[in-house]
Design an enzyme around this catalytic site. Structure first.
Site, PDB file in Angstrom:
ATOM      1  N   ARG A  82      40.842  45.614  48.058  1.00 34.53           N
ATOM      2  CA  ARG A  82      42.056  45.148  47.362  1.00 34.53           C
ATOM      3  C   ARG A  82      42.846  46.383  46.932  1.00 34.53           C
ATOM      4  O   ARG A  82      42.382  47.173  46.105  1.00 34.53           O
ATOM      5  CB  ARG A  82      41.676  44.288  46.162  1.00 34.53           C
ATOM      6  CG  ARG A  82      42.851  43.716  45.398  1.00 34.53           C
ATOM      7  CD  ARG A  82      42.372  42.835  44.250  1.00 34.53           C
ATOM      8  NE  ARG A  82      43.489  42.259  43.516  1.00 34.53           N
ATOM      9  CZ  ARG A  82      44.096  42.850  42.491  1.00 34.53           C
ATOM     10  NH1 ARG A  82      43.687  44.054  42.081  1.00 34.53           N
ATOM     11  NH2 ARG A  82      45.105  42.260  41.894  1.00 34.53           N
ATOM     12  N   LYS A  88      42.560  52.682  39.644  1.00 32.77           N
ATOM     13  CA  LYS A  88      42.005  52.184  38.379  1.00 32.77           C
ATOM     14  C   LYS A  88      41.666  53.319  37.417  1.00 32.77           C
ATOM     15  O   LYS A  88      41.620  54.494  37.775  1.00 32.77           O
ATOM     16  CB  LYS A  88      40.779  51.314  38.663  1.00 32.77           C
ATOM     17  CG  LYS A  88      41.165  49.929  39.165  1.00 32.77           C
ATOM     18  CD  LYS A  88      40.010  48.957  39.134  1.00 32.77           C
ATOM     19  CE  LYS A  88      40.500  47.523  39.334  1.00 32.77           C
ATOM     20  NZ  LYS A  88      39.400  46.550  39.341  1.00 32.77           N
TER      21      LYS A  88
END
Length: 286
Positions: free
Chosen positions: A255, A221
């Protein structure tokens, strides 16, 4: 114990959720699993590498071309049905904020609805309750789906995360979602700047202390990229470092894009913490 689909997971058992994007413009793989065969190959590989959950998404999280509910369902429903047929024991999660899509995928075998946009469609939890499936309750700072944060501020970001996620989880259980199938997610990068996401990581233990299983979605991210000033394809090491910290603080579900690497990290942390024996322990015994 966390229960999802046919699977049960002990309270301290780390669980890997592998990302399979059914989009032509996903931020990380740029549509590598948009078509059926590479997507199914990705599922097979992820399961072989230790993923217990497959998270299927039909809409890119960030801004881009509009994707209607009908198109999102077209990208996901048939694929969910095929994964269910080929992998009867895997937990199938669908990353959606729309109740119409949630209903369609539950009809064909989804076990978990991953609501990354913080309950923006309150009917999604009703769908989870009606089908008896799990629900991920995420903090997104009140952001609209597919928008980026702009000068967002919190008096205390973790206090806000706790208020929102626990509130969503309690509402879900009140509607009839099985309590043992509800997770909370601090929502790294969603409605947050990099400093917010770092603080959410540093104080993750406060979420764990609520008693709800904690899911973290850290993989490659922007907060990792900005922290290290690294481009998208060079964020794996930073992601794994953040994963190790999250594992030590008690997160349960991860995840991820890199399944095998994450599996090694969380297993190593679990073993150091005394929750898992070494796979082999011959040294000094020969």
């Amino acid at each position: 114990m966390l229960r999802l689909g046919r699977r049960g997971f002990d309270a301290h058992e780390p669980v890997i959720m592998a990302i399979v994007n059914r989009t032509p413009d996903s931020f990380y793989d740029q549509g590598a699993t948009f078509h059926d065969e590479p997507a199914l190959a990705r599922v097979e590989q992820a399961v072989a590498e230790g993923a217990a959950i497959i998270d299927i998404g039909g809409v890119k999280a960030g801004p881009g071309e509009e994707v209607t509910a009908e198109e999102e369902a077209r990208r996901t429903v048939g694929f969910v049905a095929e994964v269910r047929r080929r992998f009867p024991d895997v937990v199938i999660s669908v990353d959606t904020w729309r109740h119409e899509v949630g209903e369609a995928v539950c009809d064909v075998g989804a076990d978990l609805l991953n609501d990354a946009w913080g309950g923006v469609d309150p009917k999604l939890a009703e769908v989870a309750a009606r089908y008896g499936v799990g629900l991920v309750c995420t903090h997104a700072g009140g952001a609209e789906p597919r928008t980026r944060p702009h000068r967002v501020q919190y008096d205390d970001v973790v206090a806000d995360i706790l208020r929102v996620t626990v509130g969503l989880a309690e509402r879900a259980v009140g509607l009839g979602v099985p309590r043992e199938s509800v997770l909370i997610d601090p929502g790294h990068d969603f409605g947050k700047n990099t400093r917010h996401s770092l603080e959410a990581t540093r104080r993750l233990g406060e979420l764990v202390d609520t008693g709800w299983p904690v899911l973290v979605s850290l993989s490659n991210k922007d907060f990792v990229g900005e922290t290290l000033d690294t481009p998208l394809k060079e964020r794996v090491v930073g992601t794994l470092a953040t994963t190790a910290v999250s594992a030590w603080l008690g997160a349960q579900v991860y995840r991820v894009h890199e399944v095998a690497e994450t599996r090694q990290v969380v297993d190593m942390v679990a073993t150091i913490a005394g929750r898992r024996p070494p796979a082999v322990a011959r040294r000094g015994l020969a």
